[in-house]
Design a protein around this motif. Structure first.
Motif, mmCIF file in Angstrom:
data_model
loop_
_atom_site.group_PDB
_atom_site.id
_atom_site.type_symbol
_atom_site.label_atom_id
_atom_site.label_comp_id
_atom_site.label_asym_id
_atom_site.label_seq_id
_atom_site.Cartn_x
_atom_site.Cartn_y
_atom_site.Cartn_z
ATOM 1 N N ALA A 1 0.823 -1.078 0.118
ATOM 2 C CA ALA A 1 -0.005 0.085 -0.024
ATOM 3 C C ALA A 1 0.752 1.389 0.063
ATOM 4 C CB ALA A 1 -0.973 -0.073 0.991
ATOM 5 N N PRO B 1 -5.446 -3.853 -2.242
ATOM 6 C CA PRO B 1 -6.726 -3.306 -1.679
ATOM 7 C C PRO B 1 -6.993 -3.918 -0.308
ATOM 8 C CG PRO B 1 -6.856 -5.204 -3.260
ATOM 9 C CD PRO B 1 -5.592 -4.653 -3.471
ATOM 10 N N VAL C 1 -12.566 -2.939 4.238
ATOM 11 C CA VAL C 1 -12.722 -3.460 2.868
ATOM 12 C C VAL C 1 -13.261 -5.015 2.905
ATOM 13 C CG1 VAL C 1 -11.189 -4.211 0.995
ATOM 14 C CG2 VAL C 1 -10.805 -2.157 2.139
ATOM 15 N N THR D 1 -16.762 3.369 -5.056
ATOM 16 C CA THR D 1 -15.980 2.508 -4.475
ATOM 17 C C THR D 1 -15.403 1.395 -5.372
ATOM 18 O OG1 THR D 1 -17.623 2.661 -2.550
ATOM 19 C CG2 THR D 1 -16.174 0.650 -2.662
ATOM 20 N N GLY E 1 -13.953 -2.261 -2.072
ATOM 21 C CA GLY E 1 -13.229 -1.422 -1.197
ATOM 22 C C GLY E 1 -13.946 -0.546 -0.184
ATOM 23 N N SER E 2 -13.162 -0.024 0.741
ATOM 24 C CA SER E 2 -13.923 0.892 1.683
ATOM 25 C C SER E 2 -13.777 2.176 1.220
ATOM 26 C CB SER E 2 -12.860 1.085 2.965
ATOM 27 O OG SER E 2 -11.783 2.134 2.444
ATOM 28 N N GLU F 1 -12.130 4.664 1.410
ATOM 29 C CA GLU F 1 -10.884 5.186 1.343
ATOM 30 C C GLU F 1 -10.033 4.591 0.242
ATOM 31 O OE1 GLU F 1 -9.412 7.102 4.352
ATOM 32 O OE2 GLU F 1 -10.993 6.564 5.696
ATOM 33 N N THR F 2 -10.537 3.377 -0.123
ATOM 34 C CA THR F 2 -9.850 2.664 -1.401
ATOM 35 C C THR F 2 -9.812 3.443 -2.759
ATOM 36 O OG1 THR F 2 -10.389 0.535 -0.449
ATOM 37 C CG2 THR F 2 -9.534 0.416 -2.615
ATOM 38 N N ARG F 3 -8.512 3.447 -3.161
ATOM 39 C CA ARG F 3 -8.281 4.090 -4.270
ATOM 40 C C ARG F 3 -8.055 3.298 -5.814
ATOM 41 N NH1 ARG F 3 -7.971 9.377 -3.073
ATOM 42 N NH2 ARG F 3 -6.585 9.926 -4.832
ATOM 43 N N VAL G 1 -5.219 -0.904 -7.538
ATOM 44 C CA VAL G 1 -6.020 -0.440 -6.482
ATOM 45 C C VAL G 1 -5.422 -0.631 -5.151
ATOM 46 C CG1 VAL G 1 -8.393 -1.052 -5.667
ATOM 47 C CG2 VAL G 1 -7.903 -1.574 -8.133
ATOM 48 N N TYR G 2 -5.546 0.272 -4.251
ATOM 49 C CA TYR G 2 -5.138 0.063 -3.077
ATOM 50 C C TYR G 2 -5.792 0.800 -1.986
ATOM 51 C CZ TYR G 2 -2.999 4.971 -2.776
ATOM 52 O OH TYR G 2 -2.894 6.316 -2.527
ATOM 53 N N SER G 3 -5.902 0.439 -0.714
ATOM 54 C CA SER G 3 -6.406 0.828 0.589
ATOM 55 C C SER G 3 -5.305 1.805 1.541
ATOM 56 C CB SER G 3 -7.137 0.072 1.567
ATOM 57 O OG SER G 3 -7.970 -0.627 0.734
#
Lengths: 254, 254
Positions: free
Chosen positions: A90, B127, B160, B190, B227-228, B230-232, B243-245
């Motif tokens: 991350a 993620p 997530v 999301t 995702g949550s 906040e996940t991008r 994709v990452y949190s």
């Protein structure tokens, strides 16, 4: 010319739990970034360079690794366990998103690893055999209120909980507070597992119940698993107990 | 004379993701129990016997394996991914608890494996980089209302979500209903990841958003990650998105 980033999970620490895929990636890399104790696990060859950094410097470490990959090197960034679970993957994504455009073009690969809760669960039986959450108890990067909210929501809905980063010198009270919160929600008999350094020298497993769980059983190398109301302890004469979460849930008592 | 039970996670399917520890355990066993397609992954030697069974027969399979171990054999029970995560380890513990007393004395060992969500997450970026839940969408062994409650609780608290068993022929509507529930709670943007057969022939990765996610993208071999808030998603020209949190959560916008 652009190089590569290989983000490698080294597993919980037992060399027999490092996947062949991870071994191959490590053999390909020229430069190794990571927290010192994780780099200490590697046997580097003469052409391989070690760039150790401290525990809390994930983002600057990620940027240094990307810089070097952008210059054409094959760079391994290592984490204990799985790099995608509270690990370096991350931080690297965040650095790519916020960094120079050319970093988006770097060949970026995450090689998964055994994350700590799986190794701890395997030693105990099957406590993660049904729906579960993984949650970091560190309030370095999120407010403690968010952690409390998540603990209440997950425990209240019947998830098993796995705690990462349960305690550190700078965070001495968080785990005790988490147990306190959970005692309001879960039965006193809920199983609690402390799995320390599983698969490494200094391994210590302890199984107890929520009413007896003491936060000082845990240190930085411990993963704590708190059962759901359905999680069971099977006592075995002469052997450690088995802890498991049944495959069926939420039905009337069997 | 009592034998042994080795419960072995074979990982998501890529042979390079089977740990050396699991390989050693498989080499030691005389008898192999499991769902046919998982046993098909093994190369058994002449002295090793295969006992395949159907998908939904976990408990009777566990009992047959324990019976054989009690008779002195070294028995491997295999699962895809990690046997402790919606796999055979919990079924074996349940069989031990409810079976003859002598089963409690059998040497019982779970060898952890890479569970599907870790391999899917690695392919997508990170993620699962922050707090997450794993939840089975199968209502074969729990009421659907329990699943709905858990979805709402976990998504509402910012976890997530990784879905196991998202769909099957007998369970065609559950994933669509889960997306519907989540659309009431999470932003339309999301990220949603469909990871099918990761590391095996037929691998297919797809990244979309909750408002566009369609349940028919998933089959039995798919792990779905939602995702949550906040996940991008990081778009990369000419490469699949990352994709990452983020490691930090619940702070005011950066």
């Amino acid at each position: 010319m652009s190089g590569r980033i290989l983000v490698v999970g080294l597993g919980p620490g037992n060399p027999d739990q490092v996947t062949p895929e991870a071994q191959t990636a490590l053999a390909e890399a020229s430069d190794f970034f990571g927290y010192g104790p994780y780099l200490d696990r590697l046997e580097l060859s003469p052409g391989q360079t070690r760039h150790a950094s401290d525990n809390r410097e994930e983002l600057s470490r990620a940027r240094a690794a990307l810089d070097m990959a952008a210059a054409g090197r094959t760079v391994a960034v290592v984490s204990g366990g799985d790099a995608g679970v509270f690990g370096m993957a991350a931080a690297l994504c965040e650095a790519i998103e916020s960094g120079p455009l050319e970093w988006c073009g770097i060949d970026f690969r995450v090689i998964p690893g055994l994350t700590a809760m799986l190794a701890v669960a395997a030693r105990a039986g099957a406590p993660l055999g049904h729906d579960f959450c993984a949650i970091s108890l560190s309030d370095n990067l999120k407010p403690w209120e968010v952690i409390e909210k998540r603990l209440r929501a997950a425990a209240g809905a019947g998830f098993v909980l796995a705690f990462y980063n349960p305690v550190s010198r700078a965070r001495p009270w968080q785990l005790a507070r988490a147990f306190e919160i959970l005692r309001d929600i879960l039965p006193a008999s809920t199983p609690v597992i402390f799995g320390r350094a599983v698969g490494r020298p200094g391994e210590r497993m302890a199984v107890t119940t929520l009413d007896e769980a003491r936060a000082d059983e845990a240190d930085m190398a411990t993963c704590v698993i708190v059962g759901s109301p359905e999680t069971r302890i099977v006592e075995r004469s002469g052997l450690p107990p088995l802890v498991y979460s049944p495959r069926s849930a939420g039905r009337p008592a069997r």
